[in-house]
Design a protein around this motif. Structure first.
Motif, mmCIF file in Angstrom:
data_model
loop_
_atom_site.group_PDB
_atom_site.id
_atom_site.type_symbol
_atom_site.label_atom_id
_atom_site.label_comp_id
_atom_site.label_asym_id
_atom_site.label_seq_id
_atom_site.Cartn_x
_atom_site.Cartn_y
_atom_site.Cartn_z
ATOM 1 N N ALA A 53 37.295 29.578 34.463
ATOM 2 C CA ALA A 53 37.810 28.714 35.524
ATOM 3 C C ALA A 53 38.135 29.533 36.774
ATOM 4 O O ALA A 53 37.839 29.104 37.899
ATOM 5 C CB ALA A 53 39.042 27.964 35.040
ATOM 6 N N ASN A 54 38.746 30.698 36.595
ATOM 7 C CA ASN A 54 39.053 31.561 37.734
ATOM 8 C C ASN A 54 37.787 32.020 38.447
ATOM 9 O O ASN A 54 37.731 32.051 39.671
ATOM 10 C CB ASN A 54 39.878 32.763 37.303
ATOM 11 C CG ASN A 54 41.321 32.401 37.025
ATOM 12 O OD1 ASN A 54 41.813 31.383 37.475
ATOM 13 N ND2 ASN A 54 41.989 33.236 36.257
ATOM 14 N N ALA A 55 36.773 32.391 37.677
ATOM 15 C CA ALA A 55 35.514 32.837 38.268
ATOM 16 C C ALA A 55 34.837 31.705 39.025
ATOM 17 O O ALA A 55 34.187 31.922 40.055
ATOM 18 C CB ALA A 55 34.586 33.371 37.180
ATOM 19 N N LEU A 56 35.003 30.486 38.548
ATOM 20 C CA LEU A 56 34.404 29.329 39.196
ATOM 21 C C LEU A 56 35.170 28.930 40.456
ATOM 22 O O LEU A 56 34.577 28.583 41.475
ATOM 23 C CB LEU A 56 34.370 28.151 38.215
ATOM 24 C CG LEU A 56 33.650 26.894 38.653
ATOM 25 C CD1 LEU A 56 32.168 27.188 38.821
ATOM 26 C CD2 LEU A 56 33.865 25.794 37.639
ATOM 27 N N LEU A 57 36.493 29.010 40.415
ATOM 28 C CA LEU A 57 37.318 28.550 41.529
ATOM 29 C C LEU A 57 37.511 29.584 42.632
ATOM 30 O O LEU A 57 37.803 29.219 43.768
ATOM 31 C CB LEU A 57 38.677 28.096 41.012
ATOM 32 C CG LEU A 57 38.673 26.845 40.137
ATOM 33 C CD1 LEU A 57 40.066 26.553 39.617
ATOM 34 C CD2 LEU A 57 38.122 25.662 40.891
ATOM 35 N N ARG A 58 37.373 30.858 42.309
ATOM 36 C CA ARG A 58 37.615 31.910 43.300
ATOM 37 C C ARG A 58 36.740 31.764 44.554
ATOM 38 O O ARG A 58 37.255 31.817 45.665
ATOM 39 C CB ARG A 58 37.440 33.281 42.654
ATOM 40 C CG ARG A 58 37.968 34.411 43.524
ATOM 41 C CD ARG A 58 38.076 35.718 42.779
ATOM 42 N NE ARG A 58 39.176 35.645 41.823
ATOM 43 C CZ ARG A 58 39.061 35.870 40.521
ATOM 44 N NH1 ARG A 58 37.896 36.216 40.019
ATOM 45 N NH2 ARG A 58 40.088 35.779 39.714
ATOM 46 N N PRO A 59 35.417 31.545 44.422
ATOM 47 C CA PRO A 59 34.618 31.370 45.649
ATOM 48 C C PRO A 59 34.989 30.108 46.421
ATOM 49 O O PRO A 59 34.991 30.103 47.653
ATOM 50 C CB PRO A 59 33.177 31.276 45.143
ATOM 51 C CG PRO A 59 33.194 31.752 43.745
ATOM 52 C CD PRO A 59 34.569 31.598 43.234
ATOM 53 N N ASN B 65 41.835 32.266 26.700
ATOM 54 C CA ASN B 65 41.725 33.277 27.743
ATOM 55 C C ASN B 65 40.331 33.265 28.373
ATOM 56 O O ASN B 65 40.199 33.437 29.573
ATOM 57 C CB ASN B 65 42.056 34.655 27.167
ATOM 58 C CG ASN B 65 42.284 35.678 28.261
ATOM 59 O OD1 ASN B 65 42.498 35.327 29.402
ATOM 60 N ND2 ASN B 65 42.223 36.942 27.905
ATOM 61 N N ALA B 66 39.301 33.061 27.560
ATOM 62 C CA ALA B 66 37.937 33.007 28.083
ATOM 63 C C ALA B 66 37.765 31.800 28.997
ATOM 64 O O ALA B 66 37.097 31.878 30.033
ATOM 65 C CB ALA B 66 36.930 32.955 26.941
ATOM 66 N N LEU B 67 38.393 30.683 28.633
ATOM 67 C CA LEU B 67 38.327 29.482 29.461
ATOM 68 C C LEU B 67 39.032 29.703 30.793
ATOM 69 O O LEU B 67 38.537 29.295 31.845
ATOM 70 C CB LEU B 67 38.948 28.304 28.711
ATOM 71 C CG LEU B 67 38.883 26.957 29.410
ATOM 72 C CD1 LEU B 67 37.432 26.549 29.636
ATOM 73 C CD2 LEU B 67 39.595 25.907 28.585
ATOM 74 N N THR B 68 40.155 30.374 30.756
ATOM 75 C CA THR B 68 40.892 30.684 31.985
ATOM 76 C C THR B 68 40.073 31.605 32.882
ATOM 77 O O THR B 68 40.009 31.397 34.098
ATOM 78 C CB THR B 68 42.240 31.335 31.646
ATOM 79 O OG1 THR B 68 42.964 30.466 30.788
ATOM 80 C CG2 THR B 68 43.046 31.605 32.885
#
Length: 115
Positions: free
Chosen positions: A8-14, A2-5
């Motif tokens: 990844a979401n925080a990195l890909l969102r911008p 879950n932490a990895l997801t």
């Protein structure tokens, strides 16, 4: 996991927001909407058939205008800057119908399997 997801979401969102803005700007150059570029598989074609006549006429006009502008190597802003500003490239008219059709197909499959 879950932490990895979340990472990844925080990195890909911008990046996703920047990509969406670029796609929107490209579509607006020709007066298109994202839905005008959907691959016309059977569910999309059914949604187009079920949509209002105004939606179909508008879609047809936008696609024809975009082909004409592309052929002339021009942009919509050269002719109608007011339409460029008024265009919302991500307006939802067909995708909601496609979602309903997909839900209906899923329900039909569940009923046929004996859910």
């Amino acid at each position: 996991m879950n932490a990895l997801t979340n990472f990844a979401n925080a990195l890909l969102r911008p990046l996703a927001a920047r990509y969406r803005a670029n796609v929107g700007a490209s579509l607006s150059q020709y007066g298109l909407r994202y839905e005008d570029c959907l691959i016309e598989h059977p569910k999309v074609l059914e949604a187009i058939d079920l949509s209002d006549k105004e939606v179909l006429v508008g879609r047809t006009r936008r696609v024809k205008r975009a082909m004409d502008l592309s052929f002339k190597k021009k942009e919509l802003g050269d002719y109608r800057p007011d339409l460029v500003e008024a265009n919302d490239p991500f307006k939802d008219e067909i995708r909601t119908l496609v979602k309903k059709i997909e839900d209906r197909e899923e329900e039909r499959e569940m009923i046929n399997k004996g859910w």
